[in-house]
Design a protein around this motif. Structure first.
Motif, PDB file in Angstrom:
ATOM      1  N   TYR A 249       0.853  -1.195   0.000  1.00 24.40           N
ATOM      2  CA  TYR A 249       0.000   0.000   0.000  1.00 24.40           C
ATOM      3  C   TYR A 249       0.881   1.235   0.000  1.00 24.40           C
ATOM      4  CZ  TYR A 249      -3.443   3.456   1.364  1.00 24.40           C
ATOM      5  OH  TYR A 249      -4.241   4.553   1.394  1.00 24.40           O
ATOM      6  N   ARG A 250       0.417   2.276  -0.680  1.00 24.35           N
ATOM      7  CA  ARG A 250       1.176   3.519  -0.682  1.00 24.35           C
ATOM      8  C   ARG A 250       0.314   4.616  -0.059  1.00 24.35           C
ATOM      9  NH1 ARG A 250       3.237   8.078  -3.274  1.00 24.35           N
ATOM     10  NH2 ARG A 250       1.278   8.472  -4.352  1.00 24.35           N
ATOM     11  N   ILE A 251       0.844   5.236   0.958  1.00 26.76           N
ATOM     12  CA  ILE A 251       0.075   6.333   1.571  1.00 26.76           C
ATOM     13  C   ILE A 251       0.311   7.581   0.725  1.00 26.76           C
ATOM     14  CG2 ILE A 251      -0.341   7.652   3.667  1.00 26.76           C
ATOM     15  CD1 ILE A 251       1.178   5.462   5.199  1.00 26.76           C
ATOM     16  N   PRO A 252      -0.704   8.098   0.144  1.00 26.58           N
ATOM     17  CA  PRO A 252      -0.488   9.180  -0.826  1.00 26.58           C
ATOM     18  C   PRO A 252      -0.407  10.561  -0.187  1.00 26.58           C
ATOM     19  CG  PRO A 252      -2.785   8.547  -0.830  1.00 26.58           C
ATOM     20  CD  PRO A 252      -2.120   7.685   0.213  1.00 26.58           C
ATOM     21  N   VAL A 253       0.547  10.730   0.712  1.00 27.72           N
ATOM     22  CA  VAL A 253       0.663  12.016   1.398  1.00 27.72           C
ATOM     23  C   VAL A 253       0.921  13.142   0.404  1.00 27.72           C
ATOM     24  CG1 VAL A 253       2.002  13.343   3.068  1.00 27.72           C
ATOM     25  CG2 VAL A 253       1.445  10.960   3.539  1.00 27.72           C
ATOM     26  N   ASP A 254       1.746  12.839  -0.593  1.00 26.37           N
ATOM     27  CA  ASP A 254       2.062  13.887  -1.569  1.00 26.37           C
ATOM     28  C   ASP A 254       0.801  14.404  -2.256  1.00 26.37           C
ATOM     29  OD1 ASP A 254       1.722  11.422  -2.672  1.00 26.37           O
ATOM     30  OD2 ASP A 254       3.390  11.558  -4.092  1.00 26.37           O
ATOM     31  N   VAL A 255      -0.066  13.435  -2.598  1.00 27.82           N
ATOM     32  CA  VAL A 255      -1.310  13.823  -3.262  1.00 27.82           C
ATOM     33  C   VAL A 255      -2.183  14.660  -2.326  1.00 27.82           C
ATOM     34  CG1 VAL A 255      -3.393  12.970  -4.394  1.00 27.82           C
ATOM     35  CG2 VAL A 255      -1.211  11.758  -4.678  1.00 27.82           C
ATOM     36  N   TRP A 256      -2.271  14.182  -1.063  1.00 28.21           N
ATOM     37  CA  TRP A 256      -3.088  14.934  -0.091  1.00 28.21           C
ATOM     38  C   TRP A 256      -2.612  16.374   0.029  1.00 28.21           C
ATOM     39  CZ3 TRP A 256      -2.692  10.770   4.340  1.00 28.21           C
ATOM     40  CH2 TRP A 256      -3.465   9.650   3.974  1.00 28.21           C
ATOM     41  N   VAL A 257      -1.307  16.523   0.197  1.00 28.28           N
ATOM     42  CA  VAL A 257      -0.780  17.873   0.388  1.00 28.28           C
ATOM     43  C   VAL A 257      -1.064  18.722  -0.849  1.00 28.28           C
ATOM     44  CG1 VAL A 257       1.303  19.259   0.652  1.00 28.28           C
ATOM     45  CG2 VAL A 257       0.990  17.200   2.037  1.00 28.28           C
ATOM     46  N   ALA A 258      -0.794  18.151  -2.029  1.00 26.50           N
ATOM     47  CA  ALA A 258      -1.007  18.910  -3.264  1.00 26.50           C
ATOM     48  C   ALA A 258      -2.477  19.312  -3.382  1.00 26.50           C
ATOM     49  CB  ALA A 258      -0.582  18.074  -4.469  1.00 26.50           C
ATOM     50  N   ASP A 259      -3.373  18.322  -3.115  1.00 30.14           N
ATOM     51  CA  ASP A 259      -4.805  18.625  -3.189  1.00 30.14           C
ATOM     52  C   ASP A 259      -5.191  19.682  -2.165  1.00 30.14           C
ATOM     53  OD1 ASP A 259      -4.915  16.798  -5.144  1.00 30.14           O
ATOM     54  OD2 ASP A 259      -6.037  15.255  -4.005  1.00 30.14           O
ATOM     55  N   GLY A 260      -4.634  19.524  -0.983  1.00 26.69           N
ATOM     56  CA  GLY A 260      -4.948  20.465   0.088  1.00 26.69           C
ATOM     57  C   GLY A 260      -4.555  21.882  -0.295  1.00 26.69           C
ATOM     58  N   VAL A 261      -3.340  22.018  -0.798  1.00 25.77           N
ATOM     59  CA  VAL A 261      -2.880  23.353  -1.174  1.00 25.77           C
ATOM     60  C   VAL A 261      -3.750  23.890  -2.303  1.00 25.77           C
ATOM     61  CG1 VAL A 261      -0.974  24.690  -2.150  1.00 25.77           C
ATOM     62  CG2 VAL A 261      -0.535  23.017  -0.337  1.00 25.77           C
ATOM     63  N   ASP A 262      -4.049  23.012  -3.286  1.00 24.82           N
ATOM     64  CA  ASP A 262      -4.920  23.450  -4.383  1.00 24.82           C
ATOM     65  C   ASP A 262      -6.256  23.956  -3.850  1.00 24.82           C
ATOM     66  OD1 ASP A 262      -3.180  22.994  -6.383  1.00 24.82           O
ATOM     67  OD2 ASP A 262      -3.951  20.981  -6.914  1.00 24.82           O
ATOM     68  N   TRP A 263      -6.787  23.182  -2.911  1.00 24.21           N
ATOM     69  CA  TRP A 263      -8.083  23.557  -2.342  1.00 24.21           C
ATOM     70  C   TRP A 263      -7.990  24.923  -1.657  1.00 24.21           C
ATOM     71  CZ3 TRP A 263     -10.226  24.791   2.325  1.00 24.21           C
ATOM     72  CH2 TRP A 263     -11.629  24.760   2.389  1.00 24.21           C
ATOM     73  N   LEU A 264      -6.923  25.076  -0.877  1.00 26.09           N
ATOM     74  CA  LEU A 264      -6.730  26.361  -0.190  1.00 26.09           C
ATOM     75  C   LEU A 264      -6.605  27.495  -1.193  1.00 26.09           C
ATOM     76  CD1 LEU A 264      -4.218  25.546   2.706  1.00 26.09           C
ATOM     77  CD2 LEU A 264      -6.608  26.232   2.907  1.00 26.09           C
ATOM     78  N   VAL A 265      -5.846  27.237  -2.270  1.00 25.01           N
ATOM     79  CA  VAL A 265      -5.621  28.301  -3.257  1.00 25.01           C
ATOM     80  C   VAL A 265      -6.941  28.725  -3.880  1.00 25.01           C
ATOM     81  CG1 VAL A 265      -4.595  28.838  -5.500  1.00 25.01           C
ATOM     82  CG2 VAL A 265      -3.241  27.667  -3.759  1.00 25.01           C
ATOM     83  N   SER A 266      -7.791  27.735  -4.215  1.00 26.35           N
ATOM     84  CA  SER A 266      -9.023  28.135  -4.897  1.00 26.35           C
ATOM     85  C   SER A 266     -10.111  28.594  -3.928  1.00 26.35           C
ATOM     86  CB  SER A 266      -9.535  27.001  -5.795  1.00 26.35           C
ATOM     87  OG  SER A 266      -9.385  25.775  -5.121  1.00 26.35           O
ATOM     88  N   ASN A 267     -10.092  28.119  -2.682  1.00 29.20           N
ATOM     89  CA  ASN A 267     -11.201  28.446  -1.788  1.00 29.20           C
ATOM     90  C   ASN A 267     -10.869  29.434  -0.670  1.00 29.20           C
ATOM     91  OD1 ASN A 267     -13.381  26.644  -2.777  1.00 29.20           O
ATOM     92  ND2 ASN A 267     -11.795  25.130  -2.396  1.00 29.20           N
ATOM     93  N   ALA A 268      -9.614  29.448  -0.256  1.00 29.73           N
ATOM     94  CA  ALA A 268      -9.308  30.265   0.926  1.00 29.73           C
ATOM     95  C   ALA A 268      -8.283  31.347   0.615  1.00 29.73           C
ATOM     96  CB  ALA A 268      -8.807  29.362   2.054  1.00 29.73           C
ATOM     97  N   ARG A 269      -8.220  31.681  -0.626  1.00 32.11           N
ATOM     98  CA  ARG A 269      -7.185  32.633  -1.015  1.00 32.11           C
ATOM     99  C   ARG A 269      -7.375  33.978  -0.304  1.00 32.11           C
ATOM    100  NH1 ARG A 269      -4.486  35.241  -5.383  1.00 32.11           N
ATOM    101  NH2 ARG A 269      -2.489  34.188  -5.638  1.00 32.11           N
TER     102      ARG A 269
END
Ligand SMILES: Nc1ncnc2c1ncn2[C@@H]1O[C@H](COP(=O)(O)OP(=O)(O)OP(=O)(O)O)[C@@H](O)[C@H]1O
Ligand SMILES: [Mg+2]
Lengths: 388, 286
Positions: B8-28
């Protein structure tokens, strides 16, 4: 007119106090409780009342819980169980349950404290330390400085008002702590070994100062000390603590004359009883009144009583002499018989015997003969501390 | 048995990238809200420092260093800054920009770091919560957070400043916390026993006694800010990072060197001056 009453006060250090209290109630002692539960007993089941204008002394060996008990009174230490009541002129507070703001006000205005380890503020000058309580009370600068200066002088530190605590000797620091405690004008004083670091001369001076203060103003003092002579000298009543418990409570004389346990006896053995024992305690009270209303005191001394046992006349070797009070007596060349009241400390009789008279001293209560004190009574009293 | 990690691979990189993307589009807007006051502060200070004639600056520096410390430190400070100026007018301007950034980081340290440090000292739980964040702020390699910082704040001087502040804030919090916790219990108890409220005890007793430790935190804050200045130049912060970075790119060793010398010189001056202020703290009377 403040008074304080403690009822069944416990303090357990640790996170399972209930367990510890339960064990104590089942009769376990401090060491057992620590072994079984890891809880440390500070004090257990302490009850006493300190009356208005009373100086109440707590004595005991190191670790017996004196400081803990003192701290419970202003709740620097939160009692585990029990009730502490503070009564002032206008109010009655249950200190253990009052809300924070009331407690804070009590600390600000009613109860002041002198700390065992001084606990001075190192970044404040002596004057600023002494004025701290007044500052918290919101007293103006001028009044604050005047009052601080007054107390700095009372404790004999004039000229050091602008020094920092680190520039003072231990004894001087202790006096700053004392001045700080007295400055707030609080009527209840909690004093944790306040004179322990003072040299004997200054110690006596401070003791006298405290006694004067108590005479001039109404103060209720809870006083912790290691020093039995100090306790006997200052205390109206004394409680002796051992391993968190009260082992004996009483007036200085009661403690000296009748130590209830070995622990207390050990304390008392080294004490000087001469200021504590009263004339009536050591006096010969078993005397015979002859047919002609005379009492023979020794080979040469006799007194004659009226019908109501009042002393009328004295005879030395058959010659009538006057009977005079020892208090204020000041003419050693006259032949007299001296008398004292029952509560007179025996040290005064000893002094009189040294200076004025070799005849026994009468103990009179309202002019009635209670007994008399001979050389032998004195020596016996001193050696046996009035026992037996 | 070797490859248990292929299960199994824990996709931390994906989470962080998604999280930052989410912040950029929603909490800018939040990040723009953080950006605005910092930008005003930085621009204001920078403007002031740039219009101040160097001679006046040197005189003020002399007086300040003398007040804070002593005449030796004052002369040293003036000598260092004069040296920077004489190495080139451009270098002086960079230095003023960097000084502005350092000042902002000190101000943030004081208005944010000290209160957070005080709360930490009063609440074990609060400190336990923020501690991992402090560790992260100090140890995450700058390159790792430069990217999200740029995404959230867009490239420019403020993004650089944010990187500097993130990196330099933790020591203020830590040392304020430490300083206040180090005030002896008995002294705090004495204050309480005289009816002082927790806030009175804080102001009259704890902060004065912790002040020299807090000043050490500010000192560390400045040192770390200066250390971060070069990195911050990568994402658009001006200042002394620029000559260093340019020198590196173009292999102009001389340019990089004078940039470096200026940073070190500034660090030494600011260190001595803040140390002097710390020595004045009342807690030193012990
Ligand atoms: N904060 C605390 N935490 C745990 N145990 C404590 C604490 N304070 C006191 N104790 C314990 O409570 C007991 C009583 O201590 P206390 O300080 O009241 O003694 P004391 O009679 O004042 O001694 P001393 O004469 O040395 O001042 C001791 O066993 C001590 O270890
Ligand atoms: Mg003690």
């Amino acid at each position: 007119m403040p008074s304080i009453e403690l009822e069944g006060v416990y303090k357990v250090f640790g996170d399972e106090p209930d367990k510890a209290v339960k064990l104590i109630n089942e009769g376990a002692d401090k060491d057992e409780v620590r072994e079984k539960t890891g809880q440390v007993i500070g004090v257990q089941d302490i009850s006493f009342e300190i009356k208005n204008n009373e100086l109440f002394v707590i004595m005991g060996l190191s670790g017996s819980g004196k400081s803990t008990l003192l701290r419970c009174v202003n709740r620097l230490v939160e009692p585990t169980k029990g009730k502490i009541t503070l009564r002032t002129d206008s109010e009655e507070y249950d200190v253990t349950t009052v809300d924070y703001e009331t407690l804070r006000q009590i600390r600000e205005t009613q109860i002041s404290m002198v700390f065992q380890n001084f606990a001075l503020f190192p970044h404040r000058t002596v004057r600023e330390n002494v004025g701290f309580g007044l500052e918290i009370q919101g007293v103006g600068d001028k009044e604050k400085n005047r009052k601080s200066q007054e107390l700095i002088e009372v404790v004999g530190l004039e000229g050091f008002g602008d020094s920092y605590p680190s520039q003072l000797s231990g004894g001087m620091q202790q006096r700053v702590g004392l001045a700080r405690g007295l400055a707030t004008g609080a009527e209840v004083l909690l004093m944790d070994e306040p004179f322990s670091a003072l040299d004997p001369l200054i110690k006596v001076q401070m003791q006298v100062e405290l006694l004067d203060l108590m005479e001039e103003m109404q103060r209720t003092v809870l006083f912790v000390t290691h020093d039995l002579d100090e306790a006997l000298k200052l205390g109206h009543r004394i409680t002796i603590m051992e391993a968190g418990k009260t082992v004996q409570k009483g007036t200085p004389e009661e403690i000296i004359v009748n130590p209830k346990t070995e622990y207390v006896a050990n304390f008392v053995d080294n004490a000087d009883p001469s200021d504590v024992l009263r004339a009536v305690t050591i006096a010969e009270k078993d005397f015979r009144v002859s047919e002609d209303n005379r009492v023979k005191i020794n080979e040469t001394t006799e007194v004659e009583l009226s019908n109501g046992q009042e002393v009328e006349k004295g005879y030395l070797a058959g010659t009538p002499v006057s009977i005079e009070p020892l208090e204020g007596y000041d003419s050693p060349e006259k032949e007299v018989i001296l008398y004292v009241s029952p509560d007179t400390p025996i040290s005064e009789i000893m002094r009189a015997r040294l200076n004025y008279t070799s005849t026994p001293v009468l103990v009179l209560k309202d002019q009635e003969l209670v007994g008399f004190v001979t050389e032998q009574n004195l020596l016996h009293g001193l050696l046996e501390k009035g026992r037996g | 048995m070797g490859d248990i990690f292929s299960i199994y691979r824990i996709p931390v990189d994906v989470w962080v990238a998604d999280g930052v993307d989410w912040l950029v589009s929603n909490a800018r807007f939040i990040f723009q809200g953080i950006k605005w006051p910092l930008a005003q502060l930085l621009d204001g200070l920078e403007f002031l420092l740039h219009i101040t004639p160097p001679l006046i600056f040197l005189i003020l520096l002399f007086l300040f260093a003398w007040w804070a410390s002593n005449w030796k430190v004052a002369i040293f400070s003036v000598a260092v800054f004069a040296l920077i100026g004489f190495m080139g007018k451009g270098l002086w301007d960079y230095t003023m920009t960097t000084l502005a950034a350092v000042l902002v980081s000190v101000i943030v340290g004081a208005v944010l770091g000290i209160p957070l440090g005080i709360i930490s000292a009063r609440s074990d739980r609060f400190y336990a919560i923020i501690r991992p964040f402090l560790d992260m702020m100090q140890t995450t390699p700058a390159f790792v957070y430069l990217v999200p910082v740029v995404m959230l704040f867009s490239i420019g001087t403020v993004a650089g400043l944010i990187a500097v502040v993130i990196y330099s804030l933790p020591p203020v919090i830590r040392l304020t916390n430490l300083g206040i916790r180090q005030v002896p219990d008995d002294v705090v108890e004495a204050s309480t026993a005289f009816g002082a409220t927790p806030n009175q005890t804080l102001l009259k007793i704890q902060i004065p006694l912790a002040l020299d430790t807090i000043m050490q935190g500010i000192n560390q804050n400045i040192m770390l800010a200066l250390a971060m200045v070069v990195m911050a130049a990568l994402i658009g912060a001006g200042g002394l990072g620029v000559p260093v970075y340019e020198g590196l790119n173009a292999l102009r060793i001389g340019l990089a060197a004078i940039g470096g010398i200026s940073i070190v010189g500034m660090a030494m001056v600011l260190d001595r001056v803040t140390e002097g202020i710390g020595e004045k703290a009342p807690g030193k009377r012990e």
